[in-house]
Every structure is written in structure tokens, then in C-alpha cells.
Scaffold this motif. Structure first.
Motif, PDB file in Angstrom:
ATOM      1  N   GLU A  58       0.827  -1.211   0.000  1.00  0.00           N
ATOM      2  CA  GLU A  58       0.000   0.000   0.000  1.00  0.00           C
ATOM      3  C   GLU A  58       0.856   1.255   0.000  1.00  0.00           C
ATOM      4  O   GLU A  58       0.613   2.193  -0.739  1.00  0.00           O
ATOM      5  N   GLU A 106       0.946   4.271  -2.649  1.00  0.00           N
ATOM      6  CA  GLU A 106       0.653   5.652  -2.244  1.00  0.00           C
ATOM      7  C   GLU A 106       1.803   6.578  -2.617  1.00  0.00           C
ATOM      8  O   GLU A 106       1.614   7.682  -3.097  1.00  0.00           O
ATOM      9  N   SER A 161      -2.998   9.554  -0.830  1.00  0.00           N
ATOM     10  CA  SER A 161      -3.341   8.593   0.211  1.00  0.00           C
ATOM     11  C   SER A 161      -4.395   7.618  -0.292  1.00  0.00           C
ATOM     12  O   SER A 161      -5.189   7.932  -1.166  1.00  0.00           O
ATOM     13  N   LYS A 162      -4.394   6.427   0.340  1.00  0.00           N
ATOM     14  CA  LYS A 162      -5.386   5.405  -0.034  1.00  0.00           C
ATOM     15  C   LYS A 162      -6.810   5.944   0.043  1.00  0.00           C
ATOM     16  O   LYS A 162      -7.689   5.508  -0.685  1.00  0.00           O
ATOM     17  N   ARG A 168     -11.894   2.483  -3.176  1.00  0.00           N
ATOM     18  CA  ARG A 168     -11.311   1.344  -2.483  1.00  0.00           C
ATOM     19  C   ARG A 168     -10.956   0.195  -3.439  1.00  0.00           C
ATOM     20  O   ARG A 168      -9.878  -0.363  -3.408  1.00  0.00           O
ATOM     21  N   PHE A 177      -8.108   1.102  -5.704  1.00  0.00           N
ATOM     22  CA  PHE A 177      -6.842   1.080  -4.979  1.00  0.00           C
ATOM     23  C   PHE A 177      -6.326  -0.353  -4.836  1.00  0.00           C
ATOM     24  O   PHE A 177      -5.143  -0.630  -5.035  1.00  0.00           O
ATOM     25  N   CYS A 203      -2.818  -1.882  -6.246  1.00  0.00           N
ATOM     26  CA  CYS A 203      -1.844  -2.570  -5.396  1.00  0.00           C
ATOM     27  C   CYS A 203      -1.464  -3.901  -6.034  1.00  0.00           C
ATOM     28  O   CYS A 203      -0.298  -4.266  -6.087  1.00  0.00           O
ATOM     29  N   ARG A 257      -6.831  -0.950   6.852  1.00  0.00           N
ATOM     30  CA  ARG A 257      -6.204  -0.761   5.546  1.00  0.00           C
ATOM     31  C   ARG A 257      -7.124  -1.319   4.484  1.00  0.00           C
ATOM     32  O   ARG A 257      -8.166  -1.892   4.793  1.00  0.00           O
ATOM     33  N   TYR A 258      -6.718  -1.188   3.232  1.00  0.00           N
ATOM     34  CA  TYR A 258      -7.536  -1.698   2.130  1.00  0.00           C
ATOM     35  C   TYR A 258      -6.984  -2.997   1.550  1.00  0.00           C
ATOM     36  O   TYR A 258      -7.703  -3.903   1.224  1.00  0.00           O
TER      37      TYR A 258
END
Ligand SMILES: [Zn+2]
Ligand SMILES: [Zn+2]
Length: 783
Positions: free
Chosen positions: A87, A91, A97-98, A103, A106, A110, A399-400
Motif C-alpha cells: 500500500e 501511495e 493517500s489510499k 477502495r 486502490f 496494489c 487498511r484496504y
């Protein structure tokens, strides 16, 4: 054989050959004993650097050694792409930022970025001769690993070993997530201790010393020690918090340090773990003024929105303006910081999932004793960590990009709905079960993801197909060896042992081999996330993979190493030497194949006795994973004994019309053994030479050398012979003669009967005549 060795051409050739011929494949149907390696899955957060090259090569050498020892080596490899490091890499690359991404978008990003990095790392691994079996490849965000991590959660839930609670947890405001105790490091720093006035109801003032005035809006009480005569009268009264103008009670508690500051302390929710204890013990209200991103919230009034550092500065300024700041003193303190970013951690209450660890301390210590630690002294780190454990293992992360919890909650009655085995892997953030709750409520998916260690703590179970292939698992678990670095004993090693206990009531592996770090200078370790370190590819392009590997196996197990390119070049010299020795031998023994052992001369027996000892020592070192010592023993034998003396002594026998079979036999035997002893370290050049001279297939499929020709009597004679040769060499160099220059005569006195070695001395030093007399050791040379 070419005059000069061309590593690039040769190495590319063998990489292809090994791949095409499946030289390093694990054979699941073989009945050979199994040696399995729990390879550390490398973070997908950047390219490999020389530190990885060193650590991975150290145990890769072990894999090669074990294969030669007749083991069916199970050597998977994986990458850890789930979680924070990936992550953060994304970023950083996209400069946002995430939270500014969608979501799902992102998560996809990743995955994509991790894939790219993995592709490059994989290439590097292959290029440096990493002999893992890619058939058993995994990466921690793949469906299989997600399934295993979710199975782990479900298994622990069913065993009552996980629980969900709302508690103040350790929080990194930079990473914006909860952290486990293991992810916090101590950092020493100098700060200011601020003495500030609180006002009592009667208008009088008390002084309180604090390092964190920015927490004043979170103040919920004041404590004094009940034994402190100075403040007895204060207990039960109320004090007004400066600048923020609200009242808090004054209470007593034995834990107050009377010597610190003024002996009066304020408790805020939450400045440290002491605050959390007092808050629980005295049942105090919770006033949280720090937000998850490290800024202050509305409780802070006019300081709302400021970062903590900035707020501290402004609050001190204002205290000073209002005459509420008595004084400031410098203070040395130790603060907990996030191990990845160095930000001082905060304590923020949130609802999180925990795995029980505190209940199992005794058992964890017991399991630690059952594992063999190499080097042994690292076990202390594990033991200390377990003994000092203060928190259960928090596994939720805000977190994602991680493995989702296989959990939904009913939005009406709160009932938990776990994923079923056939639903795994599942992402409750984006999917909902078809059925409704018994109460009629809807199931809502858990939005947090699991700690990345939740998956990596399962690498032995992932590799051995726990719950996926019971037959394979029962054959393969526990594994033989866990190699890892010393800085993650309290995380990776600890969590893996905990998981193996909770899931399998077993140790995860029999041996653990701990390696050190590679530093670029004093105190600066190589780090891919910080962009410090040399890419191994650079070194491979310059010198070839064997040279890189030769350097990589030069550290003492468990110790750190400083990286300097001149040390790398050393390996190149050894390789050249080995190549030249092999070329020389090849030019004489080409076409020779020993049928039976011929009659040997003393010098032949001498070198074979030395070799027997070297093999024995080398094997002992390999068994203890002390691969650098193994290499040293062999290198010393090759260069300082075999090349410097034996090769010189044997030359005259090779240039005879009829070649001396004993000489051929000995050269053949010694070189073959030396190649094998070095093959784990420098697999390319040894493969090339072995195939050129011996033509017995891959050296990496051959067996580890064995030789039982130790003979102390013979060694005594041989050692004397080389002593006398050295004496003559000294004489020659003193007289400015070349080493090959002929001399008239040599007379040797000794108490050791030299026998046929005398002839070898004579020919080695090129003396026309030699005579031997009994007496104290002495040599007389006539030009
Ligand atoms: Zn952090
Ligand atoms: Zn319900």
C-alpha cells in the motif's frame, strides 16, 4: 576449456539447463528423506538489494547441500504482497493517500504494482541461481493464501482463540492503522518536560509536569501518591485544566512516581499504557482528542485540525502568554514508534479483533525450547519477547489491501456470521450472504482487513497445504528449516510458533537459522522501501552470479555484514584461481577415468588425508548452517595446500612420457571433491567444470563427497616435505632466483623418515641431487 572464464555466457546456459531438466524439483512420490524450507516470502515493496541476496543465498546454499546429501528437498518460494508495504509503495508512487482512491480501484492498483515488482524480483532470484521449486510458488494475496488465512481465522474463532473488543489500541497516525505490540520499537529522544499550573477551586495553583501538553483537552483526572505527604490534602478536590477550562477530580494511586516532576500527574485518554491502566482501574470517562490521522478533533477547541507537534507548540506558547507555564526542563525519554515509519504511536480506542497470546506464554516458551536455534543465542530474543508480552495479538488493520475478515455482522442484533468453507476466499466488504439473520436483520461485512502477519505466520501451513491436502500436510508438517532475519524474531518467528501451536499443537519447524543485516555504512542498513542498497543485478552484470554468491556466503551466521564492492571482487579472484587449477588438471587428465585405486605415493596419500579431514569439517559446518566456515575451510585447502604444494609436487610426474596413474587418480579425486564442496556456493562455475571434466550429469544432482583416507603418519611426512620445500623456496627468493630455477643440491636433516617424498621434494625444487640425513630439521641448498 577456455583460457578465461566467461561467467555471463556460462551462467545463462546453466540457468536454462537447470530449468529445462527440472534439476531442483521436489519429488512428491520419492521415498527419500525430506528436507523442507520455509522460505521467507519477500515483501513486494521494491527490488531486491544485496541484503536479500546475502540472506537468501545463505539458506539456498543449505538447500543445495541437502540435495547432495540425498534429501528430497522441498523448497517453495513466495512473495508477501498483501498489506502495508505494498500500500505504501502505491501511495508513494501515485502521490496520494489510499483514502483519495476508490477502495476497489486502490486494491487493483496494489495488485498490479505488486505483480510488477514480483516479476522483477523473480528474475533476479533466477539469475542469481536461487534453486527453489517454482511449482510451489505462492503470493500472500493470491486466492489460495487468502483462503488459508481466512481458514486460520475461522479455526481460531471456533476454538475460542479470537475475540473482538473495543479497546484503546496502539495506533500509527502515519499508516492510519492499529499496530501489534511487535510492530512498535523503542526510540530514545530528548523532549521537554513542561511544568504547568492547574487551578484549584479556591483559586490556588498546583504544578503538574507533562511532556504532552497537547493532550490537555483529553485530561480526565489528576493523581498523587497516597504516601505523598505533600499532597494528601488535595485528594477529593477538583482542579481546573489550563486553557481548556474544565474541571477534573484529584485522586490517589500507588503507581504515581513521587520523584517524577512535581509528583502530581495528569491522566489523559490516552498518552501511554499507564493512562490506559488507570483509566480502566478507576473507571474514568474517555475523552479522545486525537484523530486517526494524528490531528486534533473538536475537543481541542481552537487547536482543532492541528497536527500533534504543531498543537503542542501552540499550546505551550499560549500557556506561556497566560502565565501558566512555570518552567521547561529537557528530558531524556523512550517512546514507542511505528517500526516501519518511526512515527510515535498513539493509543486510540477502536473495535478490533485479537488473537489470544497472553494465555499461552508457558506453552510458547516450551515450544521455543523444542526448536533448534542457529545460532543458539538468538533464542534469548524469543524468550524475552514471550515473557514480556503485554497485549494479545491485534489482527485488525484499518487498511484496504489485505486479506478480509471472513465475517459479517447483523445490523440489528449484532450476531456474527462466519464464512463457510465453500465460500472461501471471500471478501465481505463487497459481498453479502444471500440469507438474512434469524432476527430479520441484514448482514454487513467487516470493513477491516487482517494484519499481514496473519498470513505470513502461516507460511509453513501454506507451503504444506494444511486443510487443503491432508495427506501431503501430514507428510510435510512440521517443516525442517525456517531461515529468517534477526529483526523479525518477535514478529514472524513468534507468530508462526503461536499459529502452529493453536492450529496444530506442534512446532512449525525443527530448526531456525537466523541471519544478520547488510549495512552500507555505520548504522545504515540496506532497505528497499528507503531505497538504500545495491541491486544484485548490478553486481551480476559486472561479475556474474557466482561472484555475488561468493560474497553472500561470507558472513558469520547471525552476524551483520558491511557491504563493500572490494569484498565482492575477492570472489572473482577465487573463481579465476579455481578455473586455472581446473584447466591445468583438465589438460592432463582429459580422457582419464579411474578404474581402480592405483598404488599411491606418500604425497598422494598426504593430500587425500588432508581432503578427508576437509570433507569431514565442511560437513560438520554445513550441518550447523555455518556455511561461511565451510567455504573458508575448502578455500584454504584448495589454494594454500592443494594448489600451492600438491600441484607443484605432482607436475614432474605429469610431464613424463608415460603419465603417472597415481597422480592422475589423485588430481581427479581431489578436484571432484572440491568442486562438490564448493558447488552450493558457486553453482555455475562448478557445474561448468564438472560437466567438462567428469561428464556425469549435473553436479547438483551428484552426491556430497565422502572420503575415509585420514592417515596421521602420512600427514606427518607430507607436512615435513612441504616445510622443506618452503625452506628451499625461501632460499630461492632470497637469492633472487625464480621458483622454477634449477639448483645443484639439497641436503635435508630430519627425524622424520621422508621415504619416497624425498624424490618429490627433489623434483619440486628442481635439485640435481638430494640427500637425507637423520638429525634436527635443517635444509642446506647449493646453487
Ligand atoms: Zn507507521
Ligand atoms: Zn440479527
Amino acid at each position: 576449456m577456455e583460457k578465461t572464464y566467461n561467467p555471463h555466457e556460462v551462467e545463462e546456459k546453466w540457468i536454462k539447463y537447470w530449468e529445462e531438466n527440472g534439476i531442483y524439483k521436489f519429488d512428491p512420490n520419492s521415498d527419500k528423506p525430506i528436507f523442507s524450507i520455509d522460505t521467507p516470502p519477500r515483501y513486494a515493496s521494491g527490488d531486491l538489494h544485496m541484503g536479500h541476496a546475502k540472506n537468501y543465498t545463505e539458506f539456498e546454499v543449505v538447500a543445495r547441500y541437502k540435495r547432495m546429501r540425498g534429501y528430497n528437498v522441498f523448497f517453495p518460494n513466495g512473495f508477501d504482497d498483501n498489506g502495508l508495504p505494498t500500500e505504501k509503495m502505491v501511495e508513494k508512487k501515485y502521490g496520494k493517500s489510499k483514502r483519495d482512491f476508490d477502495r476497489k480501484e486502490f486494491i487493483e492498483l496494489c495488485k498490479k504494482e505488486a505483480e510488477e515488482v514480483i516479476k522483477r524480483m523473480k528474475e533476479t532470484f533466477i539469475r542469481i541461481g536461487f534453486s527453489c521449486d517454482w511449482d510451489y510458488y505462492y503470493h500472500t494475496i493470491d486466492d489460495y493464501c487468502q483462503k488459508q488465512a481466512q481458514r486460520s481465522f475461522i479455526d481460531l474463532y471456533n476454538k475460542g482463540q479470537v475475540y473482538r473488543a473495543e479497546e484503546p489500541v496502539i495506533w500509527c497516525t502515519y499508516h492510519q492503522t492499529a499496530l501489534a505490540q511487535a510492530e512498535v520499537e523503542d526510540k530514545k529522544r530528548t523532549t521537554k518536560l513542561n511544568y504547568i499550573y492547574f487551578t484549584l477551586e479556591d483559586g490556588s495553583k498546583i504544578e503538574i509536569a507533562t511532556t504532552r501538553p497537547e493532550l490537555l483537552p483529553s485530561c480526565v483526572g489528576i493523581f498523587v501518591n497516597p504516601r505523598d505527604e505533600r499532597y494528601k490534602h488535595l485528594v477529593g478536590k477538583k482542579a481546573r485544566v489550563p486553557l481548556f477550562n474544565f474541571e477534573v477530580p484529584i485522586m490517589e494511586d500507588e503507581a504515581v512516581d513521587m520523584e517524577f516532576g512535581t509528583g502530581i500527574v495528569m491522566i489523559c485518554t490516552f498518552g501511554d499504557t499507564q493512562d490506559i491502566e488507570w483509566w480502566k482501574k478507576h473507571n474514568l470517562p474517555m475523552k479522545i482528542s486525537i484523530k486517526e490521522d494524528g490531528t486534533l478533533n473538536e475537543l481541542a477547541g481552537k487547536y482543532e485540525g492541528l497536527k500533534l507537534e504543531e498543537a503542542r507548540k501552540r499550546i505551550i506558547e499560549d500557556l506561556e502568554k497566560e502565565g501558566l507555564l512555570v518552567k521547561q526542563e529537557p528530558l531524556e525519554q523512550t517512546v514507542g514508534v511505528c517500526w516501519r515509519c518511526g512515527t510515535p504511536v498513539e493509543f486510540i480506542p477502536t473495535k478490533q479483533w485479537f488473537i489470544k497470546a497472553l494465555d499461552h506464554k508457558e506453552k510458547l516458551l516450551e515450544l521455543g525450547d523444542k526448536i533448534n536455534w542457529y545460532p543458539e543465542y538468538y533464542k534469548v530474543r524469543y524468550v524475552d519477547w514471550v515473557k514480556n508480552l503485554k497485549w494479545d495479538w491485534i489482527i485488525s488493520r484499518q487498511r484496504y489491501f489485505g486479506v478480509p475478515f471472513p465475517v459479517w455482522y447483523c445490523n440489528k442484533c449484532g450476531k456474527i456470521r462466519l464464512a463457510k468453507e465453500e465460500e472461501l476466499p471471500v471478501d465481505p466488504r463487497f459481498t453479502t450472504p444471500e440469507e438474512k439473520c434469524e432476527c430479520g436483520g441484514e448482514f454487513v461485512g467487516e470493513q477491516d482487513v487482517m494484519d499481514t502477519w496473519m498470513t505470513s505466520s502461516l507460511t509453513p501451513q501454506i507451503a504444506t497445504k494444511w486443510k487443503d491436502d491432508p495427506e501431503f500436510f501430514s507428510k510435510m508438517f512440521p517443516m525442517s528449516l525456517r531461515p529468517q532475519a534477526h529483526d523479525i524474531i518477535r514478529t514472524w518467528a513468534f507468530y508462526t510458533i503461536l499459529k502452529a501451536y493453536l492450529h496444530n499443537n506442534s512446532i512449525p519447524w525443527k530448526d531456525i537459522m537466523i541471519s544478520g543485516y547488510v549495512y552500507v555504512g555505520k548504522g545504515i542498513a540496506m532497505s528497499s522501501s528507503k531505497g538504500i542498497g545495491t541491486n544484485p543485478k548490478e553486481i551480476v552484470d559486472k561479475y556474474g552470479a557466482d561472484v555475488l554468491r561468493y560474497w553472500a556466503t561470507s558472513a558469520t551466521l547471525g552476524e551483520d555484514l558491511i557491504y563493500r564492492e572490494q569484498d565482492v571482487i575477492r570472489g572473482k579472484k577465487v573463481l579465476t584461481k579455481l578455473w586455472n587449477i581446473a584447466r591445468f588438471i583438465n589438460s592432463h587428465i582429459s580422457g582419464y577415468e579411474p578404474k581402480s585405486k592405483p598404488e599411491l605415493r606418500t604425497v598422494d596419500k598426504w593430500i587425500l588425508s588432508k581432503l578427508s579431514k576437509v570433507i569431514k569439517q565442511a560437513t560438520e559446518y554445513m550441518e550447523k548452517y555455518e556455511i561461511n566456515k565451510e567455504k573458508k575451510v575448502v578455500e584454504n585447502f584448495l589454494i594454500n595446500v592443494f594448489a600451492d604444494f600438491y600441484l607443484e609436487m605432482v607436475k614432474y610426474r605429469l610431464y613424463k612420457e608415460e603419465k603417472d596413474e597415481a597422480a592422475l587418480y589423485t588430481l581427479y579425486t581431489v578436484l571432484e571433491a572440491v568442486l562438490k564442496l564448493l558447488a552450493p556456493h558457486i553453482p555455475f562455475i562448478t557445474e561448468e567444470i564438472y560437466n567438462t571434466i567428469y561428464k556425469k550429469g549435473s553436479i547438483h544432482k551428484s552426491s556430497w563427497p565422502e572420503l575415509d583416507m585420514e592417515d596421521e603418519g602420512v600427514e606427518m611426512v607430507g607436512d615435513k616435505a612441504i616445510e622443506f620445500i618452503s625452506e628451499v623456496r625461501k632460499f630461492k627468493s632470497k637469492n633472487h632466483m625464480s621458483m622454477g630455477a634449477p639448483i645443484k643440491s639439497v641436503v635435508i636433516w630430519s627425524k622424520v623418515e621422508l621415504g619416497d617424498a624425498l624424490e618429490d621434494i627433489k623434483n619440486t625444487v628442481r635439485a640435481e641431487e638430494i640427500s637425507f640425513l637423520e638429525g634436527e630439521d635443517k635444509v642446506e641448498v647449493t646453487k
